[in-house]
Design an enzyme around this catalytic site. Structure first.
Site, PDB file in Angstrom:
ATOM      1  CB  SER A 110     -20.017  76.477  -6.459  1.00 59.23           C
ATOM      2  OG  SER A 110     -20.580  75.631  -7.438  1.00 59.23           O
ATOM      3  CE1 TYR A 112     -14.060  68.253  -4.139  1.00 60.83           C
ATOM      4  CE2 TYR A 112     -13.614  69.281  -6.255  1.00 60.83           C
ATOM      5  CZ  TYR A 112     -13.711  68.154  -5.470  1.00 60.83           C
ATOM      6  OH  TYR A 112     -13.459  66.921  -6.009  1.00 60.83           O
ATOM      7  CB  ALA A 113     -16.566  76.910  -2.565  1.00 67.85           C
ATOM      8  CB  THR A 133       1.511  74.203  -8.073  1.00 60.94           C
ATOM      9  OG1 THR A 133       2.592  73.500  -8.721  1.00 60.94           O
ATOM     10  CG2 THR A 133       1.461  73.797  -6.611  1.00 60.94           C
ATOM     11  CD  GLU A 135      -1.060  77.497  -4.541  1.00 61.22           C
ATOM     12  OE1 GLU A 135      -2.077  78.122  -4.872  1.00 61.22           O
ATOM     13  OE2 GLU A 135      -0.023  77.522  -5.205  1.00 61.22           O
ATOM     14  CD  GLN A 178       4.633  75.496 -11.419  1.00 61.21           C
ATOM     15  OE1 GLN A 178       4.980  76.106 -10.456  1.00 61.21           O
ATOM     16  NE2 GLN A 178       3.371  75.280 -11.662  1.00 61.21           N
TER      17      GLN A 178
END
Length: 188
Positions: A110, A112-113, A133, A135, A178
């Site tokens: 939250s 960053y949102a 990874t 995005e 990965q």
């Protein structure tokens, strides 16, 4: 069934589901085990789109290679700046080994949102393992700062009532194991 903090810790201990594992830390942007999830940290490397690319260039998810110059790579021990209206790829600091009866979903934090940063990560399927990874899309006209070694996303784990017939590992998934930020790739 969604897994609780106690169940997540048990899988971390018994099946090494997340490594390295640190207890919940609430300084800065929190990370570690939460009530019903795990807040992962951002590693020290990110890929950013090259803003100087030709406006007629088409990104082909079946044919993108790091050497093609679509992205430039940055490393930092402190933070990254995600430019306005841009896209970037990062990765978790933690390595995940998803058990064959568990599915993990990743959601944004939250903190960053509320700044306009959108996070998208596809599900971590049963049997998948690797660094995740991440995005990121900055939906605002302002740069957003992303902090290295602090919480960047939360994984929620769901345990099935029974084992699935075919795991990601069984079907030899193309994003298995990965190690670095992974661009779209065709099945080998």
């Amino acid at each position: 069934m969604i897994l609780s903090d106690k169940q997540i810790k048990k899988l971390i201990t018994e099946q090494e589901m997340i490594s390295p594992f640190e207890e919940t830390i609430n300084t800065g942007i929190s990370y570690g085990v939460s009530s019903y999830g795990f807040d992962a940290k951002l590693s020290n490397k990110m890929f950013f789109f090259d803003k100087e690319l030709n406006e007629h260039l088409i990104l082909d998810p079946k044919n993108i290679k790091e050497k093609d110059g679509f992205f430039h790579v940055l490393e930092s021990n402190d933070f990254f700046i995600v430019p306005p209206y841009s896209f970037a790829l990062g990765k978790t600091k933690e390595y995940f080994k998803i058990p064959s009866d568990v599915l993990a979903l990743c959601i944004g934090k939250s903190t960053y949102a509320r700044c306009g940063l959108i996070l998208n990560v596809t599900p971590l399927e049963p049997g998948w393992e690797g660094f995740v990874t991440l995005e990121f899309s900055n939906s605002t006209p302002f740069p957003i700062k992303l902090y290295v070694d602090e919480g960047v996303c939360q994984f929620v784990f769901f345990q099935g009532d029974e084992q699935c017939e075919v795991t990601y590992k069984d079907k030899l998934g193309k994003y298995m194991h990965q190690v670095d930020i992974t661009l779209p790739k065709n099945k080998l």
